[in-house]
Design a protein around this motif. Structure first.
Motif, short mmCIF file in Angstrom:
data_model
loop_
_atom_site.label_atom_id
_atom_site.label_comp_id
_atom_site.label_asym_id
_atom_site.label_seq_id
_atom_site.Cartn_x
_atom_site.Cartn_y
_atom_site.Cartn_z
N HIS A 1 0.87 -1.34 0.15
CA HIS A 1 0.02 -0.17 0.04
C HIS A 1 0.84 1.32 -0.04
O HIS A 1 1.76 1.23 0.92
CB HIS A 1 -0.89 0.05 1.25
CG HIS A 1 -2.04 1.33 1.34
ND1 HIS A 1 -3.28 0.98 1.31
CD2 HIS A 1 -1.87 2.65 1.45
CE1 HIS A 1 -3.88 1.96 1.45
NE2 HIS A 1 -2.98 3.00 1.54
N ILE A 2 0.76 2.16 -0.88
CA ILE A 2 1.30 3.36 -1.03
C ILE A 2 0.51 4.59 -1.08
O ILE A 2 -0.63 4.58 -1.84
CB ILE A 2 2.10 3.40 -2.26
CG1 ILE A 2 3.20 2.45 -2.26
CG2 ILE A 2 2.79 4.70 -2.51
CD1 ILE A 2 4.09 2.15 -3.48
N HIS A 3 0.64 5.67 -0.02
CA HIS A 3 -0.42 6.74 -0.03
C HIS A 3 0.24 7.77 -1.15
O HIS A 3 1.45 8.18 -0.97
CB HIS A 3 -0.15 7.48 1.25
CG HIS A 3 -0.27 6.35 2.55
ND1 HIS A 3 -1.37 5.46 2.62
CD2 HIS A 3 0.67 5.89 3.47
CE1 HIS A 3 -1.25 5.11 3.69
NE2 HIS A 3 -0.24 4.86 4.25
NI NI Z 1 -3.29 5.12 1.62
#
Ligand code: NI
Length: 135
Positions: free
Chosen positions: A89-91
């Protein structure tokens, strides 16, 4: 690995287009390009069978502010008909998240999972790539 040589006849125009394409893709020669095309066709044929096992990536981009998308995503991932091996998961920014899931199981179940995820409200983009695994 020993190889067998085969002769393939092409119309000149088709061969010209093929040579231009494979040069652009970086192939050093026609043989490797043709072998890859044959491997792809065989893999697609195997994946079309409902019981074919595979391993694949599901990449999605979604807005985590959009309703309960995160809750629904987790719920779908716990379904377990396709086994999820890992997720990343990458913001991306204030709103958007990029998530990559790696799943194995029946190719049809991986596709079903990807379809379910893509259909969620808040998911803006989704792609699935499955490779058949020979066990
Ligand atoms: Ni995120």
């Amino acid at each position: 690995m020993p190889v067998e040589r085969v002769g393939v006849a092409f119309e000149p125009e088709l061969l010209k287009d093929f040579d231009a394409l494979i040069a652009k893709q970086g192939y050093a020669n026609r043989s490797e390009a043709v072998r890859d095309l044959v491997r792809d066709a065989l893999s697609r044929s195997r994946l079309a069978h409902k019981d074919c096992k595979g391993i694949g990536t599901i990449s999605i981009l979604y807005n985590h502010h959009d309703g309960d998308v995160m809750h629904r995503l987790v719920h779908l991932q716990h379904d377990r008909r396709a086994e999820i091996l890992t997720t990343t998961h990458i913001h991306v920014n204030d709103a958007l998240c990029l998530e990559v899931l790696i799943a194995k199981g029946k190719a049809s179940e991986i596709r079903r999972l990807a379809d379910g995820i893509r259909a969620l409200k808040g998911v803006q983009h989704g792609e699935v790539v499955i490779t058949d695994t020979i066990e």
